[in-house]
Design a protein around this motif. Structure first.
Motif, PDB file in Angstrom:
ATOM      1  N   LYS A 104       8.180   5.613  40.263  1.00 35.66           N
ATOM      2  CA  LYS A 104       7.387   5.918  39.064  1.00 35.66           C
ATOM      3  C   LYS A 104       6.700   4.650  38.581  1.00 35.66           C
ATOM      4  CE  LYS A 104       7.764   8.414  34.679  1.00 35.66           C
ATOM      5  NZ  LYS A 104       6.518   9.129  34.902  1.00 35.66           N
ATOM      6  N   ASP A 105       5.378   4.757  38.372  1.00 38.10           N
ATOM      7  CA  ASP A 105       4.607   3.597  37.935  1.00 38.10           C
ATOM      8  C   ASP A 105       3.446   4.103  37.100  1.00 38.10           C
ATOM      9  OD1 ASP A 105       2.975   1.455  37.561  1.00 38.10           O
ATOM     10  OD2 ASP A 105       2.893   0.837  39.668  1.00 38.10           O
ATOM     11  N   PRO A 106       3.557   3.970  35.773  1.00 42.31           N
ATOM     12  CA  PRO A 106       2.523   4.540  34.883  1.00 42.31           C
ATOM     13  C   PRO A 106       1.127   4.000  35.194  1.00 42.31           C
ATOM     14  CG  PRO A 106       4.421   3.722  33.639  1.00 42.31           C
ATOM     15  CD  PRO A 106       4.618   3.276  35.051  1.00 42.31           C
ATOM     16  N   GLU A 107       1.032   2.805  35.804  1.00 38.42           N
ATOM     17  CA  GLU A 107      -0.293   2.218  36.051  1.00 38.42           C
ATOM     18  C   GLU A 107      -0.941   2.731  37.335  1.00 38.42           C
ATOM     19  OE1 GLU A 107       0.128  -2.050  35.772  1.00 38.42           O
ATOM     20  OE2 GLU A 107       1.424  -1.770  34.023  1.00 38.42           O
ATOM     21  N   ALA A 108      -0.134   3.359  38.212  1.00 40.64           N
ATOM     22  CA  ALA A 108      -0.695   3.812  39.494  1.00 40.64           C
ATOM     23  C   ALA A 108      -1.517   5.086  39.293  1.00 40.64           C
ATOM     24  CB  ALA A 108       0.427   4.071  40.486  1.00 40.64           C
ATOM     25  N   GLU A 109      -2.535   5.275  40.162  1.00 40.21           N
ATOM     26  CA  GLU A 109      -3.450   6.416  40.014  1.00 40.21           C
ATOM     27  C   GLU A 109      -2.708   7.752  40.087  1.00 40.21           C
ATOM     28  OE1 GLU A 109      -7.145   8.557  42.318  1.00 40.21           O
ATOM     29  OE2 GLU A 109      -6.374   6.670  43.108  1.00 40.21           O
ATOM     30  N   LEU A 110      -1.749   7.884  41.017  1.00 35.22           N
ATOM     31  CA  LEU A 110      -1.001   9.138  41.152  1.00 35.22           C
ATOM     32  C   LEU A 110       0.204   9.193  40.204  1.00 35.22           C
ATOM     33  CD1 LEU A 110      -0.889   9.407  45.074  1.00 35.22           C
ATOM     34  CD2 LEU A 110      -2.294  10.787  43.563  1.00 35.22           C
ATOM     35  N   GLY A 111       0.388   8.121  39.390  1.00 32.59           N
ATOM     36  CA  GLY A 111       1.578   8.082  38.522  1.00 32.59           C
ATOM     37  C   GLY A 111       2.786   7.495  39.226  1.00 32.59           C
ATOM     38  N   TYR A 112       2.641   7.311  40.560  1.00 35.44           N
ATOM     39  CA  TYR A 112       3.733   6.749  41.360  1.00 35.44           C
ATOM     40  C   TYR A 112       3.147   5.707  42.300  1.00 35.44           C
ATOM     41  CZ  TYR A 112       7.142  10.081  39.715  1.00 35.44           C
ATOM     42  OH  TYR A 112       8.014  10.758  38.914  1.00 35.44           O
ATOM     43  N   ALA A 113       3.880   4.614  42.474  1.00 33.22           N
ATOM     44  CA  ALA A 113       3.443   3.590  43.427  1.00 33.22           C
ATOM     45  C   ALA A 113       4.267   3.732  44.697  1.00 33.22           C
ATOM     46  CB  ALA A 113       3.654   2.206  42.818  1.00 33.22           C
ATOM     47  N   MET A 114       3.645   3.415  45.827  1.00 32.27           N
ATOM     48  CA  MET A 114       4.389   3.542  47.084  1.00 32.27           C
ATOM     49  C   MET A 114       5.383   2.405  47.237  1.00 32.27           C
ATOM     50  SD  MET A 114       3.053   4.139  50.864  1.00 32.27           S
ATOM     51  CE  MET A 114       2.726   5.817  50.452  1.00 32.27           C
ATOM     52  N   VAL A 115       6.622   2.776  47.591  1.00 28.91           N
ATOM     53  CA  VAL A 115       7.659   1.771  47.864  1.00 28.91           C
ATOM     54  C   VAL A 115       7.527   1.327  49.320  1.00 28.91           C
ATOM     55  CG1 VAL A 115      10.139   1.338  47.985  1.00 28.91           C
ATOM     56  CG2 VAL A 115       9.208   2.829  46.186  1.00 28.91           C
ATOM     57  N   ASP A 116       7.563   2.304  50.218  1.00 32.04           N
ATOM     58  CA  ASP A 116       7.361   1.986  51.632  1.00 32.04           C
ATOM     59  C   ASP A 116       7.058   3.267  52.387  1.00 32.04           C
ATOM     60  OD1 ASP A 116       9.678   3.380  52.088  1.00 32.04           O
ATOM     61  OD2 ASP A 116      10.871   1.676  52.735  1.00 32.04           O
ATOM     62  N   THR A 117       6.652   3.099  53.632  1.00 33.27           N
ATOM     63  CA  THR A 117       6.396   4.260  54.476  1.00 33.27           C
ATOM     64  C   THR A 117       7.017   3.993  55.836  1.00 33.27           C
ATOM     65  OG1 THR A 117       4.669   5.481  55.632  1.00 33.27           O
ATOM     66  CG2 THR A 117       4.098   3.271  54.958  1.00 33.27           C
ATOM     67  N   ASN A 118       7.627   5.025  56.418  1.00 30.92           N
ATOM     68  CA  ASN A 118       8.312   4.867  57.703  1.00 30.92           C
ATOM     69  C   ASN A 118       7.733   5.872  58.686  1.00 30.92           C
ATOM     70  OD1 ASN A 118      10.076   5.011  59.886  1.00 30.92           O
ATOM     71  ND2 ASN A 118      11.857   4.512  58.644  1.00 30.92           N
ATOM     72  N   ASN A 119       7.073   5.346  59.740  1.00 26.03           N
ATOM     73  CA  ASN A 119       6.447   6.241  60.725  1.00 26.03           C
ATOM     74  C   ASN A 119       7.425   6.692  61.797  1.00 26.03           C
ATOM     75  OD1 ASN A 119       4.463   4.981  59.326  1.00 26.03           O
ATOM     76  ND2 ASN A 119       3.575   3.916  61.063  1.00 26.03           N
ATOM     77  N   TYR A 120       8.613   6.095  61.838  1.00 23.58           N
ATOM     78  CA  TYR A 120       9.512   6.325  62.978  1.00 23.58           C
ATOM     79  C   TYR A 120      10.667   7.254  62.651  1.00 23.58           C
ATOM     80  CZ  TYR A 120       7.141   2.355  65.043  1.00 23.58           C
ATOM     81  OH  TYR A 120       6.193   1.531  65.565  1.00 23.58           O
ATOM     82  N   HIS A 121      10.861   7.568  61.375  1.00 29.13           N
ATOM     83  CA  HIS A 121      12.113   8.202  60.962  1.00 29.13           C
ATOM     84  C   HIS A 121      12.234   9.655  61.421  1.00 29.13           C
ATOM     85  CE1 HIS A 121      15.729   8.477  58.587  1.00 29.13           C
ATOM     86  NE2 HIS A 121      15.288   9.575  58.018  1.00 29.13           N
ATOM     87  N   ILE A 122      11.112  10.390  61.344  1.00 24.99           N
ATOM     88  CA  ILE A 122      11.162  11.842  61.559  1.00 24.99           C
ATOM     89  C   ILE A 122      10.998  12.173  63.041  1.00 24.99           C
ATOM     90  CG2 ILE A 122      10.030  14.040  60.989  1.00 24.99           C
ATOM     91  CD1 ILE A 122      11.419  12.697  58.592  1.00 24.99           C
ATOM     92  N   GLY A 123      11.748  13.193  63.498  1.00 20.64           N
ATOM     93  CA  GLY A 123      11.594  13.655  64.879  1.00 20.64           C
ATOM     94  C   GLY A 123      12.013  12.600  65.883  1.00 20.64           C
TER      95      GLY A 123
END
Length: 706
Positions: free
Chosen positions: A412-431
């Protein structure tokens, strides 16, 4: 002269079964078989005897086959017996082969697109110049099935040897459990049992699929994916994932599909309870019985994308507490990650799609999301899933996310456009891995029969092709584009690593550990929390087992370790079915507001059932099977019960209560059995008690002549 009257019609059920690859069906092997089972697009033989000799100049004999109570053009075949009839793959023909006084031998050919099901037959006789007719109703069932051996059938498989596995093998394995402890769970498909084809017909009628659609494997498999769950039309199985199964059978107690299908047919009510591999086991039984090549597929670390973003989104508060809902979609269940999820591949050509999308198609009978308003999924061409071509029928987008979504964490980040800021993204986790059973191998105890088919479903993780396939899907989805646009560069000068836990035997302690490395030239104050939770395999959390929160200072260019010890007495009372645990860690760096989160699933391991035979098995002679199991807990097991299934013994399934067993002691029972099939037969066993369930075992053994 009167029209001929029929004395008897006979279809040689056993002889026709040989060339039609239906010889394994039990009803064909009865003492005096009354049911004929053949495949479409291939001739079969019959004979009719009349009350007087047949006179070629005077008599007309007509065969009228029909399917359903209101036959129409596609569900009726009517032809005269003729010596000059030429078989044709698109039409019905009846060729007169021999005439001996009152008896005619003939050969029937059926169209290769024929609807499958139980066909009825009338024999109509009349004299050539007279309107008067005699009608004889044949009172036995004639099943006509898909024919994957026939090059003109839509289910045709070029490598016909594989049909020994995907149509004719009646035992298999389903890979279940988290990625590090996945094991093959044996399953008895039993598609040749006398109850299965009648149960399939009852299912199709309940699903209300029009008879003239029943020759199309695309429509048929879509309907099967719908009717095997009970959500829309009182189908076969009630899905349940909360551990409360007292009013039915726990999913882990089933040993195969036949008990489920026979209960469904007998009660005409949905059977409680199933989970994904139970749905998939029943789907394979139904498909193989009908002649559609099928296999069970397990996806390890499977995404359930509830909002069509091709991402799995986890949301956290400003202080990195995980939210259990999706703030952008609060009325809908949030995205989730299943330890594993099981569906089916079915084989067919796809004349409805551009070239290149035939072959294996994914269908999923587990009710997760609706498709066209009903709980059904597929057939989705596996090739389209791999390429990210989400516009093709059916449900490619949902299946693409299951195997290849990116995991995104948002704070949660009130200043971010979507109201949430990205913490991280993982391309390898799924499947992480897609597994199925290797053809022609059955390893009751080990993993020799496991086949990795990940490369059929996705390009190698991290390769350009894999990213392009996913982005291909993202391009077509407005919502997914917005999510993927946010991936930003975050200032992160502290590295966190959650250590993997490989295996923990039940009753043993384990430790949750995070390594922290500060790569900056300034000290960092870090607020962190570590926890261990028991979880259901579909990702739903059950009970917090242990949690700790605290602050730690990490000096410039320094490393630190934080950890908690989880003792067996902490987790044993809180374990839920399948003993899956989730360890989670979250941290926030006070100076830079860098946030981090990670989690890992593993399974507390349990023993297997040992299956032994004291002497050689001789056909039709009584023998004994010994089931044994060591109690791994420091407390007695109570309310014990074994369940044993084999399609090669009289009685098929046995449920046997067993005495309580003290801590660390061996529980053993002997069970009288009588083998009734020659050659190799397979046994599948499950065990449950109040304290411990979901224990499995399997064995293969040769039955010999007396």
């Amino acid at each position: 002269m009167e029209p001929l009257l029929v004395d008897v019609v006979h279809f040689y059920p056993r002889e026709n079964a040989q060339p039609h690859n239906t010889v394994k069906f039990e009803v064909v092997n009865d003492e005096d078989p009354k049911t004929t089972i053949v495949r479409r697009g291939q001739p079969f033989n019959g004979v009719v005897r009349f009350n007087r000799p047949y006179n070629e100049a005077e008599d007309l004999v007509q065969l009228v086959f029909s399917l359903g109570d209101k036959p129409q053009m596609e569900t009726q075949g009517s032809m005269y017996l003729r010596q000059d009839a030429v078989p044709n793959k698109h039409t019905w023909t009846a060729k007169l082969i021999a005439i001996q006084d009152n008896t005619l031998s003939f050969e029937v050919s059926t169209p290769v697109t024929l609807p499958v099901g139980v066909w009825a037959l009338q024999v109509v006789t009349r004299l050539k110049n007279s309107p008067e007719r005699a009608v004889y109703d044949f009172d036995q069932d004639i099943y006509i099935l898909f024919n994957p051996w026939n090059p003109d059938d839509q289910t045709y498989m070029e490598d016909c040897s594989l049909l020994q596995e995907y149509v004719l093998n009646d035992v298999g394995k389903v890979w279940v459990g988290p990625i590090k402890t996945t094991r093959g769970k044996p399953w008895s498909y039993g598609q040749f049992d006398a109850v299965v084809l009648p149960a399939c017909m009852f299912m199709l009628d309940r699903a209300d699929i029009p008879f003239h659609h029943r020759g199309d494997p695309i429509k048929m498999t879509r309907v099967i994916s719908r009717i095997v769950n009970s959500n829309d039309d009182d189908g076969v199985l009630v899905g349940r994932w909360d551990g409360q199964y007292e009013d039915g059978t726990a999913p882990s107690d089933w040993t195969g599909s036949v008990d489920i299908l026979s209960q469904f047919l007998e009660t005409q009510e949905p059977v409680p309870y199933g989970q994904c591999w139970v749905f998939a086991g029943v789907v394979t039984t139904v498909c193989r019985a009908l002649g559609i090549p099928s296999r069970v597929v397990s996806n390890l670390v499977s995404a359930h994308d509830a909002n069509s973003t091709l991402t799995v989104d986890k949301y956290y508060t400003e202080t990195m507490e995980e939210l259990d809902y999706d703030p952008n979609n609060p009325e809908k269940a949030p995205d989730s990650i299943w330890n594993y999820h099981v569906w089916n591949d079915v084989w067919m050509s796809r004349p409805d799609l551009p070239a290149g999308y035939g072959g294996w198609q994914a269908i999923d009978a587990t009710p997760q999301e609706t498709s066209q308003g009903m709980y059904q999924c597929g057939p989705a061409p596996v090739e389209a899933i791999k390429q990210g071509v989400i516009g093709l029928s059916y449900d490619v987008e949902f299946m693409l996310a299951s195997v290849n979504a990116d995991l995104m964490r948002w704070r949660k980040d009130p200043e971010a456009e979507l109201g949430y800021a990205m913490v991280d993204t993982n391309n390898y986790h799924i499947g992480r891995k897609v597994l199925t059973k290797k053809p022609f191998v059955f390893d009751p105890i080990g993993d020799e029969d496991r086949e990795d088919i990940t490369a059929l479903y996705k390009y190698k993780e991290g390769t350009t092709s894999e990213r392009l396939a996913l982005m291909n899907g993202v391009r077509f989805s407005e919502r997914a584009r917005r999510y993927y646009a946010v991936i930003s560069t975050l200032k992160s000068d502290v590295k966190f690593t959650l250590r993997d836990i490989d295996t923990v035997n039940i009753g043993k302690d384990f430790r949750v550990t995070v390594d922290i490395e500060n790569t900056s030239n300034e000290g960092r104050n870090i607020k962190a929390s570590l926890s261990a939770t028991s979880v259901f395999y579909n990702g739903v959390r059950a009970d917090m087992v242990k949690k700790t929160e605290g602050k730690i200072f990490v000096g410039p260019q320094k490393k630190e370790v934080i950890s908690i010890l989880v003792r067996s007495e902490d987790y044993l009372p809180k374990l839920v079915e399948y003993c899956n645990m989730k360890i989670s860690a979250m941290a926030i760096v006070e100076e830079t507001k860098q946030s981090w989160a990670d989690d890992d699933d593993f399974q507390i391991l349990k023993p297997n059932i040992n299956i032994k035979f004291n002497d050689d098995l001789i056909i039709n002679q009584p023998s004994t099977v010994v089931l044994s199991l060591r109690n791994p807990l420091d407390r007695p097991l109570t309310g014990c019960e074994f369940r044993l299934t084999s399609s090669g013994i009289t009685g098929r399934t046995f449920r046997v209560p067993a005495a309580d067993v003290a801590s660390y002691e061996v529980l053993q029972i002997e069970l009288p059995i009588q083998p009734n099939k020659l050659g190799k037969i397979n046994f599948v066993a499950t065990f449950k008690s109040v304290e411990l369930r979901d224990i499995n075992g399997a064995a293969s053994v040769e039955v010999m002549e007396g």
